[in-house]
Design a protein around this motif. Structure first.
Motif, PDB file in Angstrom:
ATOM      1  N   MET A 166       0.823  -1.492  -0.238  1.00 21.13           N
ATOM      2  CA  MET A 166       0.183  -0.159  -0.420  1.00 21.13           C
ATOM      3  C   MET A 166       0.785   1.259  -0.083  1.00 21.13           C
ATOM      4  O   MET A 166       0.651   2.151  -0.582  1.00 21.13           O
ATOM      5  N   LEU A 167       1.856   0.975   0.792  1.00 22.60           N
ATOM      6  CA  LEU A 167       2.861   2.533   0.682  1.00 22.60           C
ATOM      7  C   LEU A 167       3.182   2.636  -0.329  1.00 22.60           C
ATOM      8  O   LEU A 167       3.531   3.681  -1.066  1.00 22.60           O
ATOM      9  N   HIS A 168       4.476   1.499  -0.455  1.00 21.62           N
ATOM     10  CA  HIS A 168       4.785   1.538  -2.262  1.00 21.62           C
ATOM     11  C   HIS A 168       3.869   1.851  -3.456  1.00 21.62           C
ATOM     12  O   HIS A 168       4.361   2.818  -4.423  1.00 21.62           O
ATOM     13  N   ARG A 169       3.254   1.228  -2.947  1.00 21.45           N
ATOM     14  CA  ARG A 169       1.711   2.175  -4.775  1.00 21.45           C
ATOM     15  C   ARG A 169       1.790   3.814  -4.333  1.00 21.45           C
ATOM     16  O   ARG A 169       1.338   4.649  -5.285  1.00 21.45           O
ATOM     17  N   GLN A 170       1.531   3.905  -3.380  1.00 19.83           N
ATOM     18  CA  GLN A 170       1.036   5.385  -2.470  1.00 19.83           C
ATOM     19  C   GLN A 170       2.067   5.897  -3.583  1.00 19.83           C
ATOM     20  O   GLN A 170       2.426   7.379  -3.728  1.00 19.83           O
ATOM     21  N   CYS A 171       3.673   6.360  -2.641  1.00 24.01           N
ATOM     22  CA  CYS A 171       4.848   6.574  -3.204  1.00 24.01           C
ATOM     23  C   CYS A 171       4.731   6.190  -5.288  1.00 24.01           C
ATOM     24  O   CYS A 171       4.789   7.372  -5.427  1.00 24.01           O
ATOM     25  N   TRP A 172       4.263   5.382  -5.816  1.00 22.13           N
ATOM     26  CA  TRP A 172       4.376   5.062  -7.058  1.00 22.13           C
ATOM     27  C   TRP A 172       3.496   5.976  -7.704  1.00 22.13           C
ATOM     28  O   TRP A 172       3.846   6.990  -8.829  1.00 22.13           O
ATOM     29  N   GLU A 173       2.339   6.173  -6.910  1.00 20.42           N
ATOM     30  CA  GLU A 173       1.764   6.943  -7.506  1.00 20.42           C
ATOM     31  C   GLU A 173       1.947   8.474  -7.699  1.00 20.42           C
ATOM     32  O   GLU A 173       2.038   9.145  -8.401  1.00 20.42           O
ATOM     33  N   ALA A 174       2.331   8.591  -6.743  1.00 21.04           N
ATOM     34  CA  ALA A 174       3.169  10.714  -6.550  1.00 21.04           C
ATOM     35  C   ALA A 174       4.149  10.365  -7.626  1.00 21.04           C
ATOM     36  O   ALA A 174       4.429  11.277  -7.604  1.00 21.04           O
ATOM     37  N   ARG A 175       5.063   9.695  -7.513  1.00 25.82           N
ATOM     38  CA  ARG A 175       5.962  10.125  -8.238  1.00 25.82           C
ATOM     39  C   ARG A 175       6.103   9.365  -9.778  1.00 25.82           C
ATOM     40  O   ARG A 175       6.291  10.681 -10.440  1.00 25.82           O
ATOM     41  N   LYS A 176       5.214   9.406 -10.583  1.00 34.90           N
ATOM     42  CA  LYS A 176       3.750   8.960 -11.432  1.00 34.90           C
ATOM     43  C   LYS A 176       3.360  10.218 -11.568  1.00 34.90           C
ATOM     44  O   LYS A 176       3.848  10.941 -12.779  1.00 34.90           O
ATOM     45  N   ASN A 177       3.017  11.484 -10.977  1.00 37.08           N
ATOM     46  CA  ASN A 177       2.486  12.224 -11.319  1.00 37.08           C
ATOM     47  C   ASN A 177       3.686  13.133 -10.936  1.00 37.08           C
ATOM     48  O   ASN A 177       2.943  14.256 -12.220  1.00 37.08           O
ATOM     49  N   THR A 178       4.564  13.375 -10.531  1.00 40.83           N
ATOM     50  CA  THR A 178       5.246  14.717 -10.309  1.00 40.83           C
ATOM     51  C   THR A 178       6.675  14.644 -11.259  1.00 40.83           C
ATOM     52  O   THR A 178       7.554  15.255 -11.671  1.00 40.83           O
ATOM     53  N   LEU A 179       6.794  12.743 -11.555  1.00 44.75           N
ATOM     54  CA  LEU A 179       7.565  13.269 -12.373  1.00 44.75           C
ATOM     55  C   LEU A 179       8.218  12.173 -13.377  1.00 44.75           C
ATOM     56  O   LEU A 179       8.886  12.156 -15.209  1.00 44.75           O
ATOM     57  N   GLY A 180       6.940  11.410 -13.438  1.00 46.47           N
ATOM     58  CA  GLY A 180       6.190  11.097 -14.482  1.00 46.47           C
ATOM     59  C   GLY A 180       6.969   9.569 -14.829  1.00 46.47           C
ATOM     60  O   GLY A 180       7.128   8.978 -13.716  1.00 46.47           O
ATOM     61  N   GLU A 181       5.956   9.145 -16.023  1.00 50.62           N
ATOM     62  CA  GLU A 181       5.514   6.392 -15.896  1.00 50.62           C
ATOM     63  C   GLU A 181       7.070   6.450 -15.997  1.00 50.62           C
ATOM     64  O   GLU A 181       8.176   5.110 -15.263  1.00 50.62           O
ATOM     65  N   MET A 182       8.368   7.457 -17.155  1.00 52.70           N
ATOM     66  CA  MET A 182       9.357   6.167 -17.086  1.00 52.70           C
ATOM     67  C   MET A 182      10.914   6.846 -16.325  1.00 52.70           C
ATOM     68  O   MET A 182      11.917   6.821 -16.578  1.00 52.70           O
ATOM     69  N   HIS A 183      10.352   7.906 -14.770  1.00 51.72           N
ATOM     70  CA  HIS A 183      11.459   8.141 -14.910  1.00 51.72           C
ATOM     71  C   HIS A 183      12.290   7.153 -13.382  1.00 51.72           C
ATOM     72  O   HIS A 183      11.418   6.413 -12.825  1.00 51.72           O
ATOM     73  N   PRO A 184      12.888   7.040 -13.531  1.00 56.06           N
ATOM     74  CA  PRO A 184      13.663   5.726 -12.338  1.00 56.06           C
ATOM     75  C   PRO A 184      13.693   5.781 -11.443  1.00 56.06           C
ATOM     76  O   PRO A 184      12.755   4.456 -10.570  1.00 56.06           O
ATOM     77  N   ASP A 185      12.954   6.781 -10.366  1.00 55.98           N
ATOM     78  CA  ASP A 185      12.535   6.659  -8.819  1.00 55.98           C
ATOM     79  C   ASP A 185      11.600   5.869  -9.146  1.00 55.98           C
ATOM     80  O   ASP A 185      10.900   4.650  -8.227  1.00 55.98           O
ATOM     81  N   THR A 186      10.400   6.809  -9.953  1.00 52.46           N
ATOM     82  CA  THR A 186       9.717   6.144 -10.254  1.00 52.46           C
ATOM     83  C   THR A 186       9.169   4.535 -10.489  1.00 52.46           C
ATOM     84  O   THR A 186       8.270   3.654  -9.873  1.00 52.46           O
TER      85      THR A 186
END
Length: 144
Positions: free
Chosen positions: A114-134
């Motif tokens: 759940m926490l990783h999904r929350q982080c993934w969604e936030a990073r996807k929205n701010t950094l983009g889907e293909m960013h290494p952190d995402t």
């Protein structure tokens, strides 16, 4: 150590990081703790550099295998960062990811996911889907 010059504190932090990289987590924790205490006195508890030290302490504690304590420290860092930074700041998301990883290491896979999904969604929205952190977050979801 009250009132130490920020450059001295940065040097202490760098030594602690080098010790951490060598796998000496107990000594790294002690050095990061010293730096954290001095930065709290010099810069304040909510300063980003102070919080970086707290995060480093948590990583050293995690390296020693004390995942419950690491989770507590990562949560403490995450909560303060949420109060002092904008919602999608990379440091907040890094703290969230660290909390999720500590939870995962304790075998609480549902909460970790759940926490990783929350982080993934936030990073996807701010950094983009293909960013290494995402993409790292996506990998962490798969691991949970």
């Amino acid at each position: 150590m009250y009132g130490m010059h920020p450059d001295i504190l940065a040097s202490l932090n760098n030594v602690a990081s080098a010790v951490h990289c060598q796998g000496n987590y107990a000594e790294a924790e002690m050095l990061h703790q010293q730096c954290w205490e001095a930065r709290k006195d010099t810069l304040g508890e909510m300063h980003p550099d102070t919080l970086d030290c707290l995060n480093s302490i948590a990583l050293a504690v995690c390296g020693r295998g004390n995942y419950a304590e690491a989770e507590m420290l990562h949560r403490q860092c995450w909560e303060v960062r949420k109060k002092t930074m904008c919602d999608m700041h990379p440091d907040i998301l890094a703290s969230l990811n660290n909390v999720a990883s500590a939870v995962h290491c304790q075998g609480n896979y549902a909460e970790a996911e759940m926490l990783h999904r929350q982080c993934w969604e936030a990073r996807k929205n701010t950094l983009g889907e293909m960013h290494p952190d995402t993409l790292d977050c996506l990998n962490n979801i798969a691991s949970a």
